[in-house]
Design a protein around this motif. Sequence first.
Motif, PDB file in Angstrom:
ATOM      1  N   HIS A  60      62.731  46.535  13.230  1.00 16.50           N
ATOM      2  CA  HIS A  60      62.535  46.651  14.666  1.00 16.50           C
ATOM      3  C   HIS A  60      61.034  46.607  14.927  1.00 16.50           C
ATOM      4  O   HIS A  60      60.260  47.233  14.195  1.00 16.50           O
ATOM      5  CB  HIS A  60      63.120  47.966  15.201  1.00 16.50           C
ATOM      6  N   PRO A  69      64.206  37.746  29.774  1.00 20.40           N
ATOM      7  CA  PRO A  69      65.321  37.955  28.843  1.00 20.40           C
ATOM      8  C   PRO A  69      64.881  37.858  27.392  1.00 20.40           C
ATOM      9  O   PRO A  69      63.820  37.318  27.077  1.00 20.40           O
ATOM     10  CB  PRO A  69      66.285  36.823  29.205  1.00 20.40           C
ATOM     11  N   ALA A  70      65.729  38.386  26.525  1.00 18.07           N
ATOM     12  CA  ALA A  70      65.449  38.302  25.094  1.00 18.07           C
ATOM     13  C   ALA A  70      65.513  36.851  24.636  1.00 18.07           C
ATOM     14  O   ALA A  70      66.334  36.067  25.125  1.00 18.07           O
ATOM     15  CB  ALA A  70      66.460  39.138  24.327  1.00 18.07           C
ATOM     16  N   SER A  73      68.570  34.731  19.478  1.00 19.60           N
ATOM     17  CA  SER A  73      68.677  35.384  18.164  1.00 19.60           C
ATOM     18  C   SER A  73      67.855  36.661  18.054  1.00 19.60           C
ATOM     19  O   SER A  73      67.603  37.140  16.952  1.00 19.60           O
ATOM     20  CB  SER A  73      68.283  34.411  17.031  1.00 19.60           C
ATOM     21  N   TRP A  74      67.417  37.196  19.195  1.00 18.87           N
ATOM     22  CA  TRP A  74      66.727  38.477  19.218  1.00 18.87           C
ATOM     23  C   TRP A  74      67.377  39.362  20.276  1.00 18.87           C
ATOM     24  O   TRP A  74      68.015  38.864  21.213  1.00 18.87           O
ATOM     25  CB  TRP A  74      65.242  38.305  19.557  1.00 18.87           C
ATOM     26  N   GLN A  75      67.195  40.660  20.126  1.00 14.52           N
ATOM     27  CA  GLN A  75      67.695  41.585  21.134  1.00 14.52           C
ATOM     28  C   GLN A  75      66.621  42.600  21.501  1.00 14.52           C
ATOM     29  O   GLN A  75      65.809  42.989  20.653  1.00 14.52           O
ATOM     30  CB  GLN A  75      68.953  42.304  20.647  1.00 14.52           C
ATOM     31  N   ILE A  76      66.615  42.985  22.766  1.00 15.97           N
ATOM     32  CA  ILE A  76      65.695  44.010  23.255  1.00 15.97           C
ATOM     33  C   ILE A  76      66.402  45.354  23.131  1.00 15.97           C
ATOM     34  O   ILE A  76      67.449  45.573  23.750  1.00 15.97           O
ATOM     35  CB  ILE A  76      65.295  43.739  24.717  1.00 15.97           C
ATOM     36  N   GLU A  77      65.861  46.257  22.337  1.00 12.74           N
ATOM     37  CA  GLU A  77      66.504  47.543  22.081  1.00 12.74           C
ATOM     38  C   GLU A  77      65.974  48.656  22.977  1.00 12.74           C
ATOM     39  O   GLU A  77      66.668  49.647  23.193  1.00 12.74           O
ATOM     40  CB  GLU A  77      66.331  47.923  20.610  1.00 12.74           C
ATOM     41  N   GLU A  79      62.841  49.437  26.334  1.00 13.56           N
ATOM     42  CA  GLU A  79      61.769  48.941  27.182  1.00 13.56           C
ATOM     43  C   GLU A  79      61.219  50.082  28.025  1.00 13.56           C
ATOM     44  O   GLU A  79      61.974  50.874  28.580  1.00 13.56           O
ATOM     45  CB  GLU A  79      62.258  47.819  28.104  1.00 13.56           C
ATOM     46  N   ARG A 220      58.042  46.848  24.546  1.00  9.73           N
ATOM     47  CA  ARG A 220      59.438  46.683  24.163  1.00  9.73           C
ATOM     48  C   ARG A 220      59.625  46.873  22.669  1.00  9.73           C
ATOM     49  O   ARG A 220      58.701  46.623  21.884  1.00  9.73           O
ATOM     50  CB  ARG A 220      59.932  45.279  24.546  1.00  9.73           C
ATOM     51  N   VAL A 222      62.013  45.253  19.870  1.00  7.97           N
ATOM     52  CA  VAL A 222      62.895  44.113  19.687  1.00  7.97           C
ATOM     53  C   VAL A 222      63.322  44.024  18.224  1.00  7.97           C
ATOM     54  O   VAL A 222      62.655  44.549  17.321  1.00  7.97           O
ATOM     55  CB  VAL A 222      62.211  42.793  20.113  1.00  7.97           C
ATOM     56  N   ASP A 225      68.658  39.431  15.640  1.00 12.18           N
ATOM     57  CA  ASP A 225      70.099  39.639  15.518  1.00 12.18           C
ATOM     58  C   ASP A 225      70.512  39.557  14.055  1.00 12.18           C
ATOM     59  O   ASP A 225      69.963  38.761  13.283  1.00 12.18           O
ATOM     60  CB  ASP A 225      70.855  38.589  16.328  1.00 12.18           C
TER      61      ASP A 225
END
Length: 225
Positions: A60, A69-70, A73-77, A79, A220, A222, A225
Amino acid sequence: MTHLLDNIIWHALSGTQRRYSVGTDRARRYSPGFSPIAGFIDPSQPDFNALRSYCEPGEHFYCDGWSGPAPPSWQIEAETTMFRMVWEGALPADDDFPQAIPLESEHALQALELATLTRPGPFGPRTIELGDYFGIFDNGHLVAMAGERMAAQTLREVSGVCTHPDYQGRGWARRLMLKLIRRQLQRGETPFLHVMSENHGAHRLYQRMGFRDYKESVVRVVAPD
């Protein structure tokens, strides 16, 4: 130094602290084991594809300066926002704080445990190698610390400031910070730091100490995935 502070993570990772980082000419991160922070040459349009091959499953990263937006293939965990503050105060009065001792490699596990408990910001088992760290011990246990993380030319970050909950209210964190700030100023460096916007008490303390707000930005966490 203004342009350096605008994108301090990138200037640290691609410049002064390049030996502690991995990545490309567009995206870099601290090497595994150090603080999980990533920077981009253009933080408003971060090139996550350039960073992907330098990431391991389950990692992370903290990054700042972008919204939207993310990326694929990535995600915002997580913010939030944070203040970047820069020192404008005078040279702190001489205070050797003899109880404070330099943290060395043998203290790395205790430093990580204290940071995990108190959550002063992204921290890794090798973070104390990035600069000078000082700590307070009680019966062999590390109960307070502060140190240096990012560096870009003459800018030097004060970071990892934390105190075990059982030892708070004694002014140790402030004294550790002033010890670092004095040393930085004597080396011709300009201290700066980061504080989460919702941490109103710490923000006011840093203002009273001599820091001023440079900017407030989105931060953030990030993960691939």
